[in-house]
Enzyme design. Structure first.
Site, PDB file in Angstrom:
ATOM      1  N   ASN A  80      21.820  -0.246  55.117  1.00 33.38           N
ATOM      2  CA  ASN A  80      23.044  -1.232  55.603  1.00 33.38           C
ATOM      3  C   ASN A  80      23.322   0.109  56.972  1.00 33.38           C
ATOM      4  O   ASN A  80      23.761   1.495  56.039  1.00 33.38           O
ATOM      5  CB  ASN A  80      24.396  -1.159  54.923  1.00 33.38           C
ATOM      6  CG  ASN A  80      25.158  -1.789  55.095  1.00 33.38           C
ATOM      7  OD1 ASN A  80      25.264  -1.896  56.387  1.00 33.38           O
ATOM      8  ND2 ASN A  80      26.347  -1.241  54.463  1.00 33.38           N
ATOM      9  N   TRP A  81      23.349  -0.363  58.005  1.00 33.70           N
ATOM     10  CA  TRP A  81      23.513   0.555  58.959  1.00 33.70           C
ATOM     11  C   TRP A  81      24.205   0.185  59.775  1.00 33.70           C
ATOM     12  O   TRP A  81      25.377   0.895  60.746  1.00 33.70           O
ATOM     13  CB  TRP A  81      22.363  -0.102  60.162  1.00 33.70           C
ATOM     14  CG  TRP A  81      21.208   0.285  60.196  1.00 33.70           C
ATOM     15  CD1 TRP A  81      20.328   0.968  59.199  1.00 33.70           C
ATOM     16  CD2 TRP A  81      20.215   0.412  60.952  1.00 33.70           C
ATOM     17  NE1 TRP A  81      19.065   1.089  59.066  1.00 33.70           N
ATOM     18  CE2 TRP A  81      18.706   0.248  60.462  1.00 33.70           C
ATOM     19  CE3 TRP A  81      20.081  -0.417  62.712  1.00 33.70           C
ATOM     20  CZ2 TRP A  81      17.566   0.255  61.106  1.00 33.70           C
ATOM     21  CZ3 TRP A  81      18.564  -0.478  62.854  1.00 33.70           C
ATOM     22  CH2 TRP A  81      17.958   0.245  62.258  1.00 33.70           C
ATOM     23  N   LYS A  82      25.539  -0.824  58.780  1.00 33.63           N
ATOM     24  CA  LYS A  82      27.334  -0.821  58.891  1.00 33.63           C
ATOM     25  C   LYS A  82      27.569  -0.456  60.580  1.00 33.63           C
ATOM     26  O   LYS A  82      26.932  -1.039  60.882  1.00 33.63           O
ATOM     27  CB  LYS A  82      28.110   0.563  58.146  1.00 33.63           C
ATOM     28  CG  LYS A  82      27.820   1.214  57.108  1.00 33.63           C
ATOM     29  CD  LYS A  82      28.537   1.021  56.474  1.00 33.63           C
ATOM     30  CE  LYS A  82      27.388   2.089  54.625  1.00 33.63           C
ATOM     31  NZ  LYS A  82      29.165   2.359  54.336  1.00 33.63           N
ATOM     32  N   HIS A 139      30.206  -6.902  50.366  1.00 36.03           N
ATOM     33  CA  HIS A 139      29.911  -5.241  50.655  1.00 36.03           C
ATOM     34  C   HIS A 139      31.843  -4.544  50.354  1.00 36.03           C
ATOM     35  O   HIS A 139      32.525  -5.181  50.262  1.00 36.03           O
ATOM     36  CB  HIS A 139      29.936  -4.924  51.812  1.00 36.03           C
ATOM     37  CG  HIS A 139      29.499  -3.193  51.505  1.00 36.03           C
ATOM     38  ND1 HIS A 139      30.304  -2.277  52.125  1.00 36.03           N
ATOM     39  CD2 HIS A 139      28.874  -2.724  51.649  1.00 36.03           C
ATOM     40  CE1 HIS A 139      30.121  -1.504  51.365  1.00 36.03           C
ATOM     41  NE2 HIS A 139      28.900  -1.093  51.998  1.00 36.03           N
ATOM     42  N   GLU A 159      33.320  -2.485  51.443  1.00 34.07           N
ATOM     43  CA  GLU A 159      34.194  -2.067  52.915  1.00 34.07           C
ATOM     44  C   GLU A 159      34.309  -3.579  53.177  1.00 34.07           C
ATOM     45  O   GLU A 159      35.629  -3.856  53.767  1.00 34.07           O
ATOM     46  CB  GLU A 159      32.831  -1.664  53.850  1.00 34.07           C
ATOM     47  CG  GLU A 159      33.388  -0.364  53.699  1.00 34.07           C
ATOM     48  CD  GLU A 159      31.561   0.248  53.678  1.00 34.07           C
ATOM     49  OE1 GLU A 159      31.209   0.335  54.981  1.00 34.07           O
ATOM     50  OE2 GLU A 159      31.439   1.531  53.539  1.00 34.07           O
ATOM     51  N   GLU A 216      27.221  -1.349  43.671  1.00 35.44           N
ATOM     52  CA  GLU A 216      27.454  -0.485  43.830  1.00 35.44           C
ATOM     53  C   GLU A 216      28.831   0.353  43.712  1.00 35.44           C
ATOM     54  O   GLU A 216      30.229  -0.241  44.475  1.00 35.44           O
ATOM     55  CB  GLU A 216      27.728  -0.294  46.109  1.00 35.44           C
ATOM     56  CG  GLU A 216      26.215  -1.174  46.331  1.00 35.44           C
ATOM     57  CD  GLU A 216      26.445  -0.710  47.813  1.00 35.44           C
ATOM     58  OE1 GLU A 216      25.492  -0.026  48.015  1.00 35.44           O
ATOM     59  OE2 GLU A 216      27.370  -1.174  48.864  1.00 35.44           O
ATOM     60  N   GLY A 271      28.991   6.588  50.600  1.00 33.64           N
ATOM     61  CA  GLY A 271      29.718   6.915  51.915  1.00 33.64           C
ATOM     62  C   GLY A 271      30.316   8.658  51.035  1.00 33.64           C
ATOM     63  O   GLY A 271      31.335   9.188  52.002  1.00 33.64           O
ATOM     64  N   SER A 319      25.381   6.253  47.991  1.00 32.25           N
ATOM     65  CA  SER A 319      25.271   7.934  48.142  1.00 32.25           C
ATOM     66  C   SER A 319      23.947   8.848  47.590  1.00 32.25           C
ATOM     67  O   SER A 319      23.680   9.080  46.831  1.00 32.25           O
ATOM     68  CB  SER A 319      25.758   9.360  47.869  1.00 32.25           C
ATOM     69  OG  SER A 319      27.503   8.811  48.089  1.00 32.25           O
ATOM     70  N   GLY A 369      23.522   3.254  52.332  1.00 30.15           N
ATOM     71  CA  GLY A 369      24.557   3.104  53.847  1.00 30.15           C
ATOM     72  C   GLY A 369      24.138   4.662  54.494  1.00 30.15           C
ATOM     73  O   GLY A 369      22.967   4.153  55.543  1.00 30.15           O
ATOM     74  N   GLY A 370      25.024   5.524  54.496  1.00 33.06           N
ATOM     75  CA  GLY A 370      24.213   7.223  55.111  1.00 33.06           C
ATOM     76  C   GLY A 370      23.481   7.572  56.120  1.00 33.06           C
ATOM     77  O   GLY A 370      22.758   8.031  56.577  1.00 33.06           O
TER      78      GLY A 370
HETATM   79  C1  PEP Z   1      27.320   1.603  51.456  1.00 37.08           C
HETATM   80  O1  PEP Z   1      27.557   1.296  52.544  1.00 37.08           O
HETATM   81  O2  PEP Z   1      26.244   0.697  50.948  1.00 37.08           O
HETATM   82  C2  PEP Z   1      26.188   2.507  50.624  1.00 37.08           C
HETATM   83  C3  PEP Z   1      25.958   2.194  49.696  1.00 37.08           C
HETATM   84  O3  PEP Z   1      26.784   3.778  51.460  1.00 37.08           O
HETATM   85  P1  PEP Z   1      26.560   5.380  51.739  1.00 37.08           P
HETATM   86  O4  PEP Z   1      25.025   5.472  51.220  1.00 37.08           O
HETATM   87  O5  PEP Z   1      26.774   6.422  52.523  1.00 37.08           O
HETATM   88  O6  PEP Z   1      26.943   6.355  50.100  1.00 37.08           O
END
Ligand code: PEP
Length: 257
Positions: free
Chosen positions: A11-13, A97, A99, A171, A177, A217, A238-239
């Site tokens: 997920n490049w957000k 998600h 967010e 999640e 994050g 994470s 994500g990251g």
């Molecule tokens: C996400 O945004 O779905 C996520 C899991 O982010 P991260 O891996 O950065 O925690």
């Protein structure tokens, strides 16, 4: 026991412009060996889907969007529909998600409409659910998860059927994050409860086939332990999906034990 093919989704957000997206998908595709034990998916920002598509397609990387509106078209300034995403080359869409839920106020009812609209447009929904730290500490994790599943899949529970290939992503909000990952055992017990919930509503066959991804994470150094758990079928990243090296390190996981 049914073998579910793992999926690793990035997920490049709201990161990467057009040029950075192209460079990233090229770097990921260059690092794929072709014998990965997982489906690989990337979800760039809307503006970059069409340019990423040919590179993704050549490398058999699936293309997903990060959100959509439930209407097919209309006067909804700033929104994008499922049919537009299909036309841009998406096969999947991330919905609900944390967010979207926490920053943009999306409710389970909104997510339910989106899941239904995604499936009608021929997109595979990746439905995200997860508890906050406060809810976990109050011992409400399972109740929250069950409530989100019931609300976000309300359109399907009466029919006891789920759109084909629907994916669920667990999640925990406190792990997104933050660098704080759920332990494999913590994630597994929630994944098991999700599978049980799916089994009770949709039957054993659907529940055993549904892929449940973990997100929060995920990094190259914790993916193997997570993937060794029975009900963890992949990761939503994500990251660590924003650098080809770390994303590839996750995609090319080796099961522990
Ligand atoms: C996400 O945004 O779905 C996520 C899991 O982010 P991260 O891996 O950065 O925690």
């Amino acid at each position: 026991m049914i073998e579910r093919r793992p999926m690793i989704a990035g997920n490049w957000k709201m990161y990467t412009d057009i040029f950075e997206s192209v460079n990233l998908v090229k770097a990921v595709s260059a690092g794929l060996r072709g014998d990965e034990e997982a489906d690989v998916l990337v979800a760039p920002p809307f503006t970059n889907l069409s340019v990423v598509k040919p590179f993704a397609e050549n490398a058999r990387i699936l293309l997903g969007a990060q959100n959509m509106h439930w209407e097919g078209s209309g006067a909804f300034t700033g929104e994008v529909s499922g049919s537009m995403l299909r036309a841009a080359g998406c096969t999947h869409v991330i919905l609900g998600h944390s967010e979207r839920r926490h920053i943009f106020g999306e409710s389970d009812a909104d997510v339910n409409r989106k899941v239904e609209a995604a499936a009608k447009s021929g997109l595979i929904p990746i439905l995200c659910i997860g508890e906050t730290l406060e809810e976990r500490e109050a011992g409400r994790t399972f109740e929250v998860i069950a409530g989100q599943l019931a609300g976000s899949l309300a359109a399907y529970t009466a029919e006891r059927d789920l759109p084909a290939e629907t994916i669920v992503a667990y999640e925990p909000v406190w792990a997104i994050g933050t660098g704080r990952t759920a332990t494999p055992a913590q994630a597994q017990e929630v994944h098991r409860s999700i599978r049980r919930w799916l089994g009770e509503r949709f039957g054993e066959k659907i529940s055993e086939h549904t892929r449940i991804l973990y997100g929060g994470s995920v990094k190259p150094d914790n993916i193997s332990a997570l993937m060794s758990e029975q009900d963890i079928d992949g990761a939503l990243v994500g990251g660590a999906s924003l650098k080809a090296e770390s994303f590839l390190g996750i995609v090319q996981f080796r099961k522990k034990g």
